[in-house]
Design a protein around this motif. Structure first.
Motif, short mmCIF file in Angstrom:
data_model
loop_
_atom_site.label_atom_id
_atom_site.label_comp_id
_atom_site.label_asym_id
_atom_site.label_seq_id
_atom_site.Cartn_x
_atom_site.Cartn_y
_atom_site.Cartn_z
N THR A 1 0.85 -1.19 0.00
CA THR A 1 0.00 0.00 0.00
C THR A 1 0.88 1.24 0.00
OG1 THR A 1 -1.74 -1.12 1.25
CG2 THR A 1 -1.76 1.29 1.26
N LYS A 2 0.55 2.19 -0.84
CA LYS A 2 1.25 3.47 -0.86
C LYS A 2 0.25 4.59 -0.57
CE LYS A 2 5.21 2.73 -3.95
NZ LYS A 2 6.21 3.44 -3.15
N THR A 3 0.68 5.51 0.28
CA THR A 3 -0.17 6.65 0.59
C THR A 3 0.72 7.89 0.68
OG1 THR A 3 -1.88 7.45 2.15
CG2 THR A 3 0.04 6.39 3.08
N PRO A 4 0.21 9.06 0.33
CA PRO A 4 1.06 10.26 0.36
C PRO A 4 1.62 10.52 1.75
CG PRO A 4 -0.94 10.69 -0.89
CD PRO A 4 -1.12 9.34 -0.24
N SER A 5 2.91 10.87 1.80
CA SER A 5 3.52 11.24 3.07
C SER A 5 3.00 12.60 3.53
CB SER A 5 5.04 11.28 2.95
OG SER A 5 5.56 10.00 2.67
N THR A 6 3.08 12.82 4.82
CA THR A 6 2.62 14.09 5.41
C THR A 6 3.78 14.70 6.19
OG1 THR A 6 1.76 12.82 7.29
CG2 THR A 6 0.20 13.39 5.54
N PRO A 7 4.68 15.41 5.51
CA PRO A 7 5.91 15.90 6.16
C PRO A 7 5.66 16.72 7.42
CG PRO A 7 6.02 16.19 3.77
CD PRO A 7 4.62 15.77 4.08
N GLY A 8 4.59 17.48 7.45
CA GLY A 8 4.32 18.30 8.62
C GLY A 8 3.99 17.49 9.86
N ALA A 9 3.40 16.33 9.66
CA ALA A 9 3.05 15.42 10.76
C ALA A 9 3.18 14.00 10.23
CB ALA A 9 1.62 15.68 11.25
N PRO A 10 4.40 13.45 10.22
CA PRO A 10 4.64 12.15 9.58
C PRO A 10 3.77 11.03 10.13
CG PRO A 10 6.72 13.22 10.16
CD PRO A 10 5.63 14.03 10.78
N GLU A 11 3.41 11.10 11.41
CA GLU A 11 2.61 10.04 12.00
C GLU A 11 1.23 9.93 11.34
OE1 GLU A 11 1.95 13.77 14.43
OE2 GLU A 11 3.68 12.70 13.55
N GLU A 12 0.73 11.06 10.79
CA GLU A 12 -0.57 11.01 10.11
C GLU A 12 -0.49 10.19 8.84
OE1 GLU A 12 -2.15 14.90 9.54
OE2 GLU A 12 -2.10 15.42 11.67
N GLY A 13 0.64 10.31 8.10
CA GLY A 13 0.82 9.50 6.91
C GLY A 13 0.87 8.02 7.25
N VAL A 14 1.46 7.70 8.41
CA VAL A 14 1.55 6.30 8.84
C VAL A 14 0.16 5.74 9.12
CG1 VAL A 14 2.39 4.74 10.62
CG2 VAL A 14 3.88 6.56 9.76
N VAL A 15 -0.61 6.45 9.92
CA VAL A 15 -1.93 5.92 10.28
C VAL A 15 -2.87 5.93 9.07
CG1 VAL A 15 -1.71 6.48 12.72
CG2 VAL A 15 -2.70 8.16 11.18
N ASN A 16 -2.71 6.90 8.18
CA ASN A 16 -3.50 6.88 6.95
C ASN A 16 -3.19 5.64 6.13
OD1 ASN A 16 -4.61 9.35 7.61
ND2 ASN A 16 -3.25 10.54 6.29
#
Length: 685
Positions: free
Chosen positions: A30-45
């Protein structure tokens, strides 16, 4: 369902966060856009998206590991926490003085990197040990206590304590920390005797200061991530990848964030090692090429080479890290002509936004990816974005106007030149980790991964006489897969600078016993069964008078006189291989003793691909592709439909979901039982 049925690896990249889920042997990506401002959000997404796509419940997750770039980005961007340094009286400016080497030896205006701790936040405390840890001058406890108010007034979040010769005797460092706490200084602490108990005052102080500066950053990130994960009822304990290629607990990563600086690339090396072993190969060179850079490393006997002399950004960090060499060569590297009329590629990159011209996001400068497109290696119909109506003609015009006119070349020649220059940059990097380390590339296979690595690997292997290229089935997300097969690792060390002839077996036995006890305790705390614990001992040696040392394995079992003889013989052999000479008559000196505590992790069994059909069924089309300036009619294969044991000859292009493999004329490719593409280049001995 058993909680061991679902294993998840999460790797954060600059553009995408990759999630690899293994369930009953089946691999789901699975690939999802990273969220540089809050990396943990990209992880949980990504976890949420993966749950839906792979159909599992969060409480079924029995293993969760994570490769993070949080510490790396903080160093590269200088966004660490405000930190104070307490050091021995007279050594306040160690960070400022650093080493005599200059960023550019011929530039008299060159400036060294700014110290991690500015001078007004560096404090001295009286007290002195000698080189064996004996007290020459008692610690001034009143002065140390008085520092608490001064440090508090500076507004720092963390304190580094690095006193002279603390690796021989940590009493003064421990006492300074106690006094500051007792005086009410409520911040995080990093002691050099804990972070890096080794010689070299600058590297030890730098690494300790960097660890202190990163602790609040990593504590915040991991705290937020763990909170999110708990909210989703994930029962597995979060593991973090270290720079040495092993996993540690989230709490350990909070305490030693400096150990995670190469967390992401280390996962890729581990994944490459795993894939190669399944192919029956233990000696490999890894090549991870993304959008902005190319990371290369060497693995011998199934073990990645580890170094304590690795630079991250502008800083030489002394903790053990996989020996990864990085160059600014990626798919987004911009091609340009310098003032002398020479074609250059990188290090500046178009990144992901706007990216190469062919991304259709407004990019106007020619890149390595665009060169591949122009030469037919990438399918225009499948690759070009329709967002801005980008056409092959637009790419051709950019190469003509920005490169061709200045170089006196047509666009095709300029594109070939771009690839030649990019390959030359990467070839030098491959030589750094092989030839310059005393290894012959002809004895290794090249494992290529990342989005752009397989486009270049077969050409590079041919140029270096590397006989075999392995492109994993999951080449685009190999770092995330590597997180699922890595062991728990803790490295312990202590410097004991002594002439080898003066050492007794008892000295080594006692020191290794202390390190072994620390490792046993740590693995026990992580519930690693005694049968799954492994301990490897090494000694760093050098000839008396040398400045740097070589790490030599120490045989298992009781340390006796024969053990000492074996170690010094191995040192001479390694010195010969590394530098081309050795002198058994020269006196040898011990510098540092090391112990690696390993907790074995159950490696998931991955189900082999079940593709049916023939090689001919996998041919999408035949199109013209240019190799080394010569056009060839080339069969284009769909990797998803290539069956196991499929064999075909180059020239060929194999297109997959995550990467494209370019097989050159005269080379032969085969799909193995695990879906890996293995290319025989005709090189080697």
């Amino acid at each position: 369902m058993s909680t061991d049925d679902v294993r998840i690896g999460v790797d954060i990249g600059g553009t995408f966060t990759d999630i690899v889920t293994v369930r009953d042997g089946d691999v789901h990506v699975t690939k999802t856009p990273s969220t540089p401002g809050a990396p943990e959000e990209g992880v949980v997404n990504g976890l949420e998206k993966s749950r839906g796509e792979a159909s599992f419940a969060f409480d079924d997750v029995g293993f969760l590991s994570h490769g993070t770039t949080v510490a790396t980005n903080a160093v590269l961007e200088g966004t660490w926490a405000d930190t104070a340094l307490v050091t021995t009286e007279g050594f306040r400016d160690v960070l400022e003085i650093a080493r005599q080497n200059r960023p550019d030896i011929y530039d008299f205006d060159a400036e060294k990197p700014a110290p991690i701790v500015p001078r007004d936040r560096r404090f001295e405390v009286p007290g002195r040990l000698d080189e064996r840890g004996n007290v020459l001058r008692d610690l001034d406890e009143d002065r140390a206590s008085d520092l608490a108010d001064t440090i508090a007034d500076s507004g720092v979040d963390s304190v580094a304590i690095s006193l002279l010769f603390a690796f021989e005797n940590d009493d003064h460092e421990v006492r300074v920390a106690e006094l500051l706490r007792e005086a009410g200084l409520n911040v995080s602490y990093s002691l050099s005797s804990d972070v890096l108990p080794e010689i070299r005052e600058y590297e030890r102080t730098l690494t300790t200061a960097l660890n202190a500066a990163l602790k609040p950053v990593m504590d915040s990130y991991i705290g937020n991530l763990e909170s999110h994960v708990r909210d989703y009822d994930v029962g597995a304990e979060l593991k973090i990848m270290q720079s040495n290629g092993g996993l540690i607990t989230a709490d350990a990563a909070r305490g030693r964030p400096v150990n995670t600086l190469l967390s992401g690339p280390a996962g890729g090396v581990q994944g490459a090692t795993y894939v190669a072993e399944r192919c029956g190969v233990e000696d490999i060179i890894t090549m991870d090429m993304g959008g902005t850079s190319c990371d290369v490393s060497l693995v011998q006997g199934g073990e990645p080479l580890v170094s304590t002399d690795v630079t991250v950004g502008d800083y030489a960090v002394g903790v053990p890290m996989i020996d990864i060499h990085t160059v600014g060569a990626g798919g987004g590297s911009i091609a340009w002509v310098d003032e002398g009329g020479a074609l250059r590629v990188g290090p500046r990159s178009a990144g992901a936004d706007p990216g190469p011209i062919s991304y259709g996001r407004g990019g106007t400068e020619p890149t390595t990816t665009d060169a591949h497109l122009l030469l037919g290696r990438l399918d225009p119909d499948r690759f070009l974005s329709g967002e801005l109506d980008v056409e092959v003609g637009d790419v051709r015009d950019a190469f003509d106007e920005r490169l061709g006119d200045e170089l006196g070349m047509d666009p095709q020649e300029a594109a070939q030149g771009v690839l030649d220059v990019a390959n030359a940059n990467m070839q030098r990097a491959l030589r750094v980790v092989s030839v310059e380390r005393g290894y012959d590339p002809r004895d290794f296979a090249l494992v290529a991964f990342g989005g752009a690595g397989p486009l270049h690997a077969c050409r590079l292997a041919a140029d270096l006489d590397i006989p075999k290229v392995i492109v994993p089935q999951t080449a685009g997300v190999l770092s995330a897969l590597g997180l699922l097969i890595s062991d728990v690792l803790y490295d312990y060390s202590v410097s004991r600078v002594r002439q080898w002839s003066e050492l007794s077996p008892a000295t080594l036995t006692e020191t290794f016993a202390d390190l072994h006890e620390q490792g046993e305790q740590r693995l026990a705390e992580e519930d690693v069964a005694p049968a799954d614990r492994r301990f490897d001992r090494t000694a760093d040696l050098r000839y008396v008078g040398q400045s740097f040392e070589i790490s030599v394995p120490v045989p298992d079992g009781e340390v006796d006189d024969a053990t000492l003889d074996t170690v010094v013989e191995r040192f001479h052999e390694r010195h010969e291989r590394r530098y081309g000479h050795a002198d058994p008559d020269e006196p040898v000196e011990l510098v540092t003793l090391r112990l690696r505590a390993r907790g074995l992790v159950d490696t998931p069994e991955l189900a082999p691909p079940t593709t049916e059909g023939s090689v001919a069924d996998a041919i999408r089309e035949v199109r013209t592709v240019t190799y080394d300036g010569e056009p060839h009619d080339t069969e284009i294969y769909d990797r998803e439909t290539l069956p196991a044991d499929a064999t075909f000859d180059g020239p060929a292009v194999v297109e997959g979901k995550e990467s494209t493999v370019v097989v050159h004329p005269g080379q032969t490719a085969e799909v193995d039982d695990y879906g890996n593409l293995v290319v025989e280049t005709g090189g080697g001995r």
